[in-house]
Design an enzyme around this catalytic site. Sequence first.
Site, PDB file in Angstrom:
ATOM      1  N   ARG A  57       0.864  -1.182   0.000  1.00  0.00           N
ATOM      2  CA  ARG A  57       0.000   0.000   0.000  1.00  0.00           C
ATOM      3  C   ARG A  57       0.902   1.234   0.000  1.00  0.00           C
ATOM      4  O   ARG A  57       2.117   1.133   0.140  1.00  0.00           O
ATOM      5  CB  ARG A  57      -1.026  -0.007   1.148  1.00  0.00           C
ATOM      6  N   ASP A 248      -1.977  10.675  -2.241  1.00  0.00           N
ATOM      7  CA  ASP A 248      -2.319   9.645  -3.230  1.00  0.00           C
ATOM      8  C   ASP A 248      -2.574  10.226  -4.607  1.00  0.00           C
ATOM      9  O   ASP A 248      -2.510   9.516  -5.609  1.00  0.00           O
ATOM     10  CB  ASP A 248      -3.533   8.851  -2.760  1.00  0.00           C
TER      11      ASP A 248
HETATM   12  O1  MRU Z   1      -4.554   3.181   2.258  1.00  0.00           O
HETATM   13  P1  MRU Z   1      -3.081   3.402   2.153  1.00  0.00           P
HETATM   14  O2  MRU Z   1      -2.319   2.860   3.308  1.00  0.00           O
HETATM   15  O3  MRU Z   1      -2.531   2.943   0.825  1.00  0.00           O
HETATM   16  O4  MRU Z   1      -2.924   4.992   2.190  1.00  0.00           O
HETATM   17  C1  MRU Z   1      -1.637   5.534   2.039  1.00  0.00           C
HETATM   18  C2  MRU Z   1      -1.616   7.017   2.111  1.00  0.00           C
HETATM   19  O5  MRU Z   1      -2.626   7.687   2.232  1.00  0.00           O
HETATM   20  C3  MRU Z   1      -0.273   7.667   1.920  1.00  0.00           C
HETATM   21  O6  MRU Z   1      -0.174   8.834   2.669  1.00  0.00           O
HETATM   22  C4  MRU Z   1      -0.086   8.012   0.430  1.00  0.00           C
HETATM   23  O7  MRU Z   1      -0.343   6.889  -0.368  1.00  0.00           O
HETATM   24  C5  MRU Z   1       1.268   8.514   0.145  1.00  0.00           C
HETATM   25  S1  MRU Z   1       2.464   7.235   0.246  1.00  0.00           S
HETATM   26  C6  MRU Z   1       3.983   7.872  -0.085  1.00  0.00           C
END
Ligand code: MRU
Length: 358
Positions: A57, A248
Amino acid sequence: MNSPAIPQNRLNLPETLWWEEGDLYLLDQTQLPLNVVGELQTSLEHVSDSIKALKVRGAPAIGVAGAYGLLVGLKEDRKLGLDDFLKQVHSKAEWLGEARPTAVNLKWALKRMVEFANQQSTTESGELYDLMLSEAKRIHEEDRELCRMIGVHGAELIQPGQGVLTHCNAGSLATSEFGTATSPMYVAHQNQVPFKVYADETRPLLQGARLTSWELQQAGIDVTLITDNMAAHIMSQGLIDVVITGTDRVAANGDVANKIGTLGVAILAKHFGIPYYVALPYSTIDFNMEEGHGIPIEERAWEEVTHFGERRTAPEDIQVRSPAFDVTPHELVAGLITEKGLILPPFKENLQKLYSQG
Ligand code: MRU
């Protein structure tokens, strides 16, 4: 299945994912911090399930996993003629790109793989597969370098003695090595700057508690874990000088989607006069998305809200919402820390200038 030996990166942290002798392995992040185990990915469906289950993730990491994952799915297609192989490349990339909707990096990496495949002049599917593997490796190595440069440009935002708050995990585990939000922290730490990090636990899936506090602790950084609802109090005590998160997807106007709860942190930071910076590589910018409200927000299983780990903490049949991300308007963002440098407002103009778009 036995866990393979896990390679370490330059921060002496486990690699988030790796390609070894023709196979893709993911560090299973759902088991951290209790178990540090890797998992072999056996099919395209397996990779998609691993992305959905958050075994891998974080926006850049799912991009890299997508690029390698496509190759996992194409292994058996190498015996096809070139036209049929290319059809599989297109349809499998499109299918894998649906695994998670919010982080643009997944679709970005798959699009790059498809375009690369289309541009090659070979007439042999096996050879094209090998060339595509080299491209996936380039995406992986490029992510290492992009994230390291984010740290080089962002480290000066952390001054000696300061407190830094972060939300979710935008760390080494979310990328190929230095992380995005954590990269300025790792570089400042390497420069022997003393500072403290406060990591929000990040309900419902606890990426802050399970992942960020773990990796920063492993790296020897002074980190304190707080629950999400403690952030205002900690800020009110003057303990936070700067907030840094990852993202994201960044819209063309600088609005940022990030883990649910980020918007609240940004509003709090504004109230307390604390600058909020967002760290990202170019692969997270979506110039086709004019404003943040168009960014698709993943809704996840209700059980992630009604349960704390395995244990139910809410009544049966309660109505639940489970958005996994929120969008912070660019007005609340002090700057975007990128591999090319710190971008200040106005973001729309400055993003376009830096990346020569439009
Ligand atoms: O649901 P996740 O754990 O994939 O969410 C991750 C995030 O929100 C991070 O802050 C984002 O992907 C940036 S990662 C460098």
